[in-house]
Design a protein around this motif. Structure first.
Motif, PDB file in Angstrom:
ATOM      1  N   THR A 159       0.833  -1.202   0.000  1.00  0.00           N
ATOM      2  CA  THR A 159       0.000   0.000   0.000  1.00  0.00           C
ATOM      3  C   THR A 159       0.867   1.251   0.000  1.00  0.00           C
ATOM      4  N   GLU A 160       0.257   2.364  -0.383  1.00  0.00           N
ATOM      5  CA  GLU A 160       0.954   3.650  -0.351  1.00  0.00           C
ATOM      6  C   GLU A 160       0.727   4.359   0.979  1.00  0.00           C
ATOM      7  N   TRP A 161       0.045   3.714   1.892  1.00  0.00           N
ATOM      8  CA  TRP A 161      -0.217   4.301   3.203  1.00  0.00           C
ATOM      9  C   TRP A 161       0.333   3.385   4.288  1.00  0.00           C
ATOM     10  N   GLN A 274       2.779  13.902  -0.442  1.00  0.00           N
ATOM     11  CA  GLN A 274       2.136  12.603  -0.628  1.00  0.00           C
ATOM     12  C   GLN A 274       3.219  11.543  -0.842  1.00  0.00           C
ATOM     13  N   PRO A 275       3.964  11.195   0.205  1.00  0.00           N
ATOM     14  CA  PRO A 275       5.000  10.166   0.061  1.00  0.00           C
ATOM     15  C   PRO A 275       4.383   8.834  -0.363  1.00  0.00           C
ATOM     16  N   LEU A 276       5.165   8.044  -1.088  1.00  0.00           N
ATOM     17  CA  LEU A 276       4.706   6.736  -1.551  1.00  0.00           C
ATOM     18  C   LEU A 276       5.380   5.662  -0.708  1.00  0.00           C
ATOM     19  N   TRP A 277       4.576   4.885   0.025  1.00  0.00           N
ATOM     20  CA  TRP A 277       5.112   3.932   0.999  1.00  0.00           C
ATOM     21  C   TRP A 277       5.137   2.497   0.494  1.00  0.00           C
ATOM     22  N   HIS A 278       4.764   2.259  -0.751  1.00  0.00           N
ATOM     23  CA  HIS A 278       4.793   0.907  -1.307  1.00  0.00           C
ATOM     24  C   HIS A 278       6.193   0.311  -1.136  1.00  0.00           C
ATOM     25  N   TYR A 279       6.260  -1.005  -0.922  1.00  0.00           N
ATOM     26  CA  TYR A 279       7.542  -1.624  -0.567  1.00  0.00           C
ATOM     27  C   TYR A 279       8.564  -1.579  -1.699  1.00  0.00           C
ATOM     28  N   ALA A 280       8.119  -1.317  -2.922  1.00  0.00           N
ATOM     29  CA  ALA A 280       9.025  -1.254  -4.069  1.00  0.00           C
ATOM     30  C   ALA A 280       8.447  -0.268  -5.080  1.00  0.00           C
ATOM     31  N   VAL A 281       9.273   0.148  -6.033  1.00  0.00           N
ATOM     32  CA  VAL A 281       8.769   1.004  -7.100  1.00  0.00           C
ATOM     33  C   VAL A 281       7.671   0.237  -7.831  1.00  0.00           C
ATOM     34  N   ASP A 282       6.484   0.796  -7.849  1.00  0.00           N
ATOM     35  CA  ASP A 282       5.339   0.127  -8.464  1.00  0.00           C
ATOM     36  C   ASP A 282       5.252   0.535  -9.929  1.00  0.00           C
ATOM     37  N   GLY A 283       5.655  -0.364 -10.799  1.00  0.00           N
ATOM     38  CA  GLY A 283       5.714  -0.065 -12.221  1.00  0.00           C
ATOM     39  C   GLY A 283       4.375   0.014 -12.912  1.00  0.00           C
ATOM     40  N   ARG A 284       3.279  -0.202 -12.175  1.00  0.00           N
ATOM     41  CA  ARG A 284       1.938  -0.075 -12.754  1.00  0.00           C
ATOM     42  C   ARG A 284       1.280   1.245 -12.362  1.00  0.00           C
ATOM     43  N   SER A 285       1.900   1.952 -11.448  1.00  0.00           N
ATOM     44  CA  SER A 285       1.254   3.088 -10.793  1.00  0.00           C
ATOM     45  C   SER A 285       1.558   4.414 -11.483  1.00  0.00           C
ATOM     46  N   ARG A 286       0.521   5.196 -11.702  1.00  0.00           N
ATOM     47  CA  ARG A 286       0.725   6.540 -12.239  1.00  0.00           C
ATOM     48  C   ARG A 286       1.479   7.418 -11.244  1.00  0.00           C
TER      49      ARG A 286
END
Length: 347
Positions: A159-161, A274-286
């Motif tokens: 998640t990004e949160w 709006q920091p991005l907290w996903h565990y890795a660079v999400d290559g599907r995410s805008r």
């Protein structure tokens, strides 16, 4: 298959402005069409107009125009289904890079709603806090009556949160709220064990040098990173009064810092509101696509940092596998992405 999707999108566009329908149904249709109206427009303008066989292209375009004129009025004060999959919510995260007054009102209502689950609270609290719009009302809405719910294990790897109790603790600390001490004591307690790896993420609330030092000891150790490096960068940026991108940039090549973790953090902090907290660079995410471009083009960063942004952009699904991006990108969006890559081909 593509034609079927286009027809379903056109149906949603048309239903959203059908005055014969109840407003609640029109709102649902407008939400379904939100990210697909431009796809309908492109399909109608495509040479030959084969996608909407039997439909007049001018009528289709007029339907899109009516939808766009009515959209904001229909969708104001609404939000996503917070019980949807975390991936579906993550796909919408880019919508909240900035917040309207209606967004803020909706987010606050969801936090105050006793029926909002941990995922929903994590989503809403993160946005309010990161944008500097969370306050005592959010603390009072959740404590003490929902502490038992908040103290449950909830994984936020994808998640990004953050866990909502992490976010709430940061908020209480920043506010100097009387509940902050009790929350900190809970985090430092022996049980439950699951919270131990997340405790240091609460150091982003009311940060000081002691908290920064404790975080640094962990991020330079072999311990598994679940957001500690991201937290340290944001803490250091707050303490030093500078952009977190500059903090992350200076860490490149630092012994003990894992390069793949730092690269993800570098891109994730590009927009500190709006920091991005996903565990890795999400290559599907805008959201990650936007941040990668910002890092690659940032004039104040080192060549090494800009190269990290460029690599992330080149590897993104918008460039390599557009069918994996959700909501589906328009042809114009894809063309713009490819043009950007081409302009940076020699970088």
């Amino acid at each position: 298959h593509r034609a079927g999707l286009s027809w379903s999108a056109l149906t949603a566009v048309r239903l959203s402005t059908d005055e014969r329908l109840p407003r609640a149904l029109r709102v649902l249709a407008a939400d379904a069409a939100r990210d697909r109206a431009e796809l309908v427009r492109e399909a109608a303008l495509r040479p030959g107009g084969g996608t909407f066989s039997g439909a007049d292209a001018d009528d289709v375009l007029a339907a899109v125009d009516r939808y766009e004129a009515a959209r904001d009025g229909l969708l104001s004060g609404t939000g996503p289904d917070l019980t949807a999959s975390e991936g579906a919510l993550g796909d919408l995260w880019h919508r909240y890079r900035t917040l309207t007054d209606a967004d803020v009102h909706w987010l606050r209502e969801r936090v105050a709603d006793p029926g909002t689950d941990l995922q929903g609270l994590g989503f809403c609290l993160e946005l309010l806090l990161a944008h500097g719009l969370a306050g005592e009302a959010e603390v009072e809405a959740l404590l003490p009556r929902r502490l038992k719910d908040l103290a449950k294990k909830y994984r936020t790897t994808y998640t990004e949160w953050r866990h909502p109790l992490v976010t709430l603790t940061c908020l209480a600390l920043d506010l100097g709220h009387p509940a902050a001490g009790k929350l900190v004591s809970w985090w430092t307690g022996a049980r439950p064990v699951w919270k131990d790896e997340l405790r240091l993420l609460t150091h982003l609330g009311a940060p000081d040098e002691a908290k920064a030092a404790e975080l640094w000891d962990v991020v330079t150790s072999p311990a598994h990173d679940v957001g500690q490096l991201m937290t340290w960068v944001l803490v250091r940026a707050r303490l030093d009064g500078e952009h977190p991108l500059l903090v992350a940039d200076r860490l490149l090549g630092t012994p003990g810092i894992r390069s793949h973790t730092l690269e993800r953090v570098l891109i994730g902090v590009a927009a500190p509101e709006q920091p991005l907290w996903h565990y890795a660079v999400d290559g599907r995410s805008r959201s990650w696509w936007q941040r990668a471009l910002e890092v690659a083009e940032h004039p104040g960063l080192s060549p090494g940092a800009r190269a990290i942004g460029l690599r992330a952009a080149r590897a993104h699904s918008l460039v390599r596998h557009p069918d994996r991006v959700r909501p589906a990108p328009t042809e114009g969006e894809r063309a713009a992405a490819l043009a950007w890559i081409e302009r940076h081909a020699d970088a």
